[in-house]
Scaffold this motif. Sequence first.
Motif, PDB file in Angstrom:
ATOM      1  N   SER A 215       0.907  -1.002   0.155  1.00 11.13           N
ATOM      2  CA  SER A 215       0.001   0.033   0.021  1.00 11.13           C
ATOM      3  C   SER A 215       0.739   1.226   0.008  1.00 11.13           C
ATOM      4  CB  SER A 215      -0.831   0.008   1.080  1.00 11.13           C
ATOM      5  OG  SER A 215      -1.848  -1.251   1.026  1.00 11.13           O
TER       6      SER A 215
ATOM      7  N   VAL B  76      -3.463   5.920   4.350  1.00 16.02           N
ATOM      8  CA  VAL B  76      -4.912   5.448   5.141  1.00 16.02           C
ATOM      9  C   VAL B  76      -5.490   5.065   4.126  1.00 16.02           C
ATOM     10  CG1 VAL B  76      -6.924   5.948   6.537  1.00 16.02           C
ATOM     11  CG2 VAL B  76      -4.567   6.473   7.164  1.00 16.02           C
ATOM     12  N   ASN B  77      -5.939   6.043   2.674  1.00 20.79           N
ATOM     13  CA  ASN B  77      -7.019   5.833   1.841  1.00 20.79           C
ATOM     14  C   ASN B  77      -6.599   4.510   0.984  1.00 20.79           C
ATOM     15  OD1 ASN B  77      -9.297   6.382   0.140  1.00 20.79           O
ATOM     16  ND2 ASN B  77      -7.708   7.344  -1.171  1.00 20.79           N
TER      17      ASN B  77
ATOM     18  N   ILE C 256      -4.533   2.074   1.756  1.00 19.95           N
ATOM     19  CA  ILE C 256      -4.684   0.996   2.729  1.00 19.95           C
ATOM     20  C   ILE C 256      -6.188   0.454   2.724  1.00 19.95           C
ATOM     21  CG2 ILE C 256      -4.388  -0.005   4.981  1.00 19.95           C
ATOM     22  CD1 ILE C 256      -2.142   1.782   5.359  1.00 19.95           C
ATOM     23  N   GLU C 257      -6.814   1.478   2.890  1.00 23.66           N
ATOM     24  CA  GLU C 257      -8.399   0.951   2.898  1.00 23.66           C
ATOM     25  C   GLU C 257      -8.849   0.418   1.513  1.00 23.66           C
ATOM     26  OE1 GLU C 257     -10.619   4.295   4.130  1.00 23.66           O
ATOM     27  OE2 GLU C 257     -10.057   4.238   6.007  1.00 23.66           O
ATOM     28  N   SER C 258      -8.292   0.997   0.491  1.00 20.72           N
ATOM     29  CA  SER C 258      -8.823   0.400  -0.724  1.00 20.72           C
ATOM     30  C   SER C 258      -8.048  -0.965  -1.097  1.00 20.72           C
ATOM     31  CB  SER C 258      -8.009   1.284  -1.770  1.00 20.72           C
ATOM     32  OG  SER C 258      -8.716   2.683  -1.906  1.00 20.72           O
ATOM     33  N   GLU C 259      -6.838  -1.270  -0.573  1.00 25.61           N
ATOM     34  CA  GLU C 259      -6.157  -2.475  -0.805  1.00 25.61           C
ATOM     35  C   GLU C 259      -7.046  -3.274   0.034  1.00 25.61           C
ATOM     36  OE1 GLU C 259      -3.516  -3.496  -2.231  1.00 25.61           O
ATOM     37  OE2 GLU C 259      -3.882  -2.051  -3.482  1.00 25.61           O
ATOM     38  N   ASN C 260      -7.382  -2.995   1.103  1.00 23.71           N
ATOM     39  CA  ASN C 260      -8.346  -4.105   2.218  1.00 23.71           C
ATOM     40  C   ASN C 260      -9.579  -4.601   1.511  1.00 23.71           C
ATOM     41  OD1 ASN C 260      -6.468  -4.309   4.316  1.00 23.71           O
ATOM     42  ND2 ASN C 260      -7.036  -2.605   5.332  1.00 23.71           N
ATOM     43  N   ARG C 261     -10.380  -3.436   0.743  1.00 27.80           N
ATOM     44  CA  ARG C 261     -11.654  -3.749   0.356  1.00 27.80           C
ATOM     45  C   ARG C 261     -11.454  -4.403  -0.944  1.00 27.80           C
ATOM     46  NH1 ARG C 261     -12.433   1.384  -1.189  1.00 27.80           N
ATOM     47  NH2 ARG C 261     -12.700   2.082   1.088  1.00 27.80           N
TER      48      ARG C 261
ATOM     49  N   GLN D 230     -11.096  -7.925   0.376  1.00 32.30           N
ATOM     50  CA  GLN D 230     -12.250  -8.522   0.889  1.00 32.30           C
ATOM     51  C   GLN D 230     -13.292  -8.914  -0.305  1.00 32.30           C
ATOM     52  OE1 GLN D 230     -14.369  -5.667   3.371  1.00 32.30           O
ATOM     53  NE2 GLN D 230     -15.867  -7.343   4.055  1.00 32.30           N
TER      54      GLN D 230
END
Length: 277
Positions: free
Chosen positions: A130, A225-226, A228-233, A236
């Motif tokens: 990320s 942070v944005n 990292i959230e995109s990678e987690n999404r 998922q």
Amino acid sequence: MDPNSLQARFHRLRSNKAFELFVVGIIVFSALVIGAKTYDIPPLLSQVIVVLDWMITLFFLFEVTIRFIGEPRKRDFFKSGWNIFDTLIVVISLVPIEDSDMALIGRLIRVFRVLRMVSIIPELRMLLSSLIKALPQLGYVALLMFIIFYIYGAVGSFFFADVNDVLWGDIAISMLTLFRIMTFEDWTDVMYETMAEYPFSWMFYVSFIFLTAIAFLNMIIGIVVNVIESENRARQIEEEGEQPARSELEAQLVQLQKSVDQLLAQQATQRPPDKND
């Protein structure tokens, strides 16, 4: 021994959580051994540490070999940058250069073995991935920060060089002073020194801190942070996409089993009675 059977065993071993935790433990122990070399220790203990270091290197060679043999398609092993990194670190660590002119390089290579923690733990790999993906956006923020540093550095050098030539003598030194101010390292001492001659110079420092330490640094954090959230999404969504496929396959297998059971039951009822009956 069947090569396919050996490959399957090593594949299960490399995917085993206990084995992964054991490898992580060895990496941590390797970091402690590297740290111990920085102290002034007795010669006997130094020899023990050298032996431990070689044992750790041989274990890493064994672990990389297991991962390579356990790979179903050997070509895919070197498609991963982390596998290439691990292999290079292990291979270079095997070169006996401790007593040569390249001993310092050998120590540095062994220090980088701690980075293998990232290749072992998926969460760390995701964080690093990320961060790398966020670099293009961070580059623009860094460029804008450099422009602000340059402008404020020039202004500070023009006005404050006569107050303190050590801190504001030229634009390069002024930018270093501004970095000190951005990190809040005794920045009030610098400000009060210039305020003695320029009472309103506090506006220079306050505006600079607002732009850099508050606005730009929070912008950098927001970008990371944005991403990292995109990678987690994305991960998922990928996992949720695989889960219905597995559920559908399991449902088809259950339906097939029911059909087979029904067919066997029909054959049993339609079978002619035994003559003895």
